[in-house]
Scaffold this active site. Structure first.
Site, PDB file in Angstrom:
ATOM      1  N   ARG A  92       9.633 -13.740   5.006  1.00 45.32           N
ATOM      2  CA  ARG A  92      10.710 -13.812   4.023  1.00 45.32           C
ATOM      3  C   ARG A  92      10.414 -14.949   3.048  1.00 45.32           C
ATOM      4  NH1 ARG A  92      11.852  -9.238   5.102  1.00 45.32           N
ATOM      5  NH2 ARG A  92      13.811  -8.493   5.990  1.00 45.32           N
TER       6      ARG A  92
ATOM      7  N   HIS B 299       7.668  -6.857  -2.360  1.00 49.09           N
ATOM      8  CA  HIS B 299       8.340  -6.549  -1.091  1.00 49.09           C
ATOM      9  C   HIS B 299       8.189  -5.055  -0.738  1.00 49.09           C
ATOM     10  CE1 HIS B 299      11.723  -7.981   1.780  1.00 49.09           C
ATOM     11  NE2 HIS B 299      11.028  -6.994   2.342  1.00 49.09           N
TER      12      HIS B 299
END
Ligand code: NDP
Ligand code: OXD
Length: 303
Positions: free
Chosen positions: A218, A266
């Site tokens: 993340r 992502h």
């Protein structure tokens, strides 16, 4: 029991026949809810404003593997993440691609290509190159297996230091030794209070000089200013990032144009609709039968 589905319409179209066949009621969108008390399960990436609108809610399921974007659950509501082989395989593939790209110095060759320059560099062997994987969970273990099969010398780091066959796993107290041996460092950690901001200047200083960073955990685990300093100082050679903070990075962010960095938006994984539905059905069945919820998150630990 009824499941409220708050995700993409094209996914709902795949889920609906599977729920119908399983005899489980599925409601698509909050606007279609006539009786909030009927909702026992909720599937979403972006949660609704107020989960308390559903007084009989039992489980909230994240459509992805991570749950760090979820708010605190109301008392008594369980949180689950989606367990899907496809997610794990996709991230494994991205991590292997990124590891090879950095190992074989693709950022440098892409730069040379843009300049029309044909210039070879020493060719490194995968065999024996020391890779360190932070997060030896479902995805970390899968990536370790493939990278080991290619000859990389893989070690892992996890909270518990739990043993994984064929891989040396360092626990919380072994972090310095783990970093000192990681020529290529891969982050596959969940975002928690402990891992937020983990990769900072003092962290990078513990890596061997010229190390490479592969990041698919993340964005908030990585201090971007520290990354730039480490790259400028030669402490890091290159980085491949699938996650950033924020996502996307601002248009004028330095990292977009930095030739030592490769960014993907992502996309290491995207949950397959069918696999997501099968997982949600398994959660509903487990709730019905009172057995363990698959993908249950320890809300205190944060993953
Ligand atoms: P798991 O829960 O299976 O594994 C998490 C691992 O991280 C475990 O080994 C755990 O240790 C370790 N860990 C957690 N906290 C710490 C800590 N403070 N210090 C050291 N180790 C820690 O998760 P997955 O493998 O399924 O997924 C990992 C993450 O990958 C997700 O949370 C998400 O952030 C990211 N992801 C990214 C995607 C993308 O598209 N970029 C797609 C899917 C996932 P222990 O074994 O001791 O519990
Ligand atoms: C996930 C993700 O958590 O896409 O599944 O990052």
């Amino acid at each position: 029991m009824a499941l409220l589905f708050l995700s993409m319409p094209e996914r709902a179209a795949v889920w609906q026949p599977l729920f119908e066949a399983a005899g489980v009621e599925m409601i698509v969108g909050e606007a279609a809810v006539t009786d909030p008390a009927a909702i026992t399960h909720l599937v979403c990436w972006v949660p609704p404003q107020d989960l308390r609108r559903y007084p009989n809610l039992q489980v909230v399921i994240s459509t992805g593997a991570g749950v760090d974007h979820m708010p605190p659950m109301p008392e008594g509501v369980q949180l689950a993440r989606t367990l899907a082989p496809g997610i794990e395989e996709m991230v494994r593939d991205w991590v292997v691609m990124a590891t090879l790209m950095l190992h074989r110095e693709m950022p440098i060759y892409l730069g040379q290509q843009r300049e029309g320059r044909w210039q070879n560099r020493p060719v490194p062997l995968a065999r024996g190159t020391r890779v360190g994987i932070m997060g030896m969970g479902r995805i970390g273990q899968l990536a370790a297996e493939t990278l080991r099969g290619m000859g990389f010398d893989v070690a892992g780091w996890s909270r518990s230091g739990r043993a994984v066959a064929g891989v040396e796993v360092f626990g919380a107290t072994g972090m310095e030794d783990f970093l000192a041996r990681s020529e290529i460092l891969i982050c596959l950690l969940p975002l928690t209070a402990e891992t937020r901001g983990l990769m900072d200047a003092s962290f990078f200083a513990k890596l061997p000089q010229g190390a490479k960073l592969v990041h698919a955990g993340r964005g908030a685990q990585l201090d971007m200013a520290a990354l730039k300093e480490a790259l400028d100082a030669g402490q890091l050679a290159s980085a491949m990032l699938d996650v950033t903070d924020p996502e996307p990075l601002p248009e004028d962010h330095w990292a977009w144009d930095d030739p030592r960095i490769v960014i993907t938006p992502h996309v290491a994984a995207s949950t397959d609709a069918r696999e997501g539905a099968q997982h949600a059905l398994a959660v509903v069945r487990a709730s019905r039968e009172g057995t363990e919820i698959p993908g249950l998150v320890d809300q205190t630990r944060g993953y």
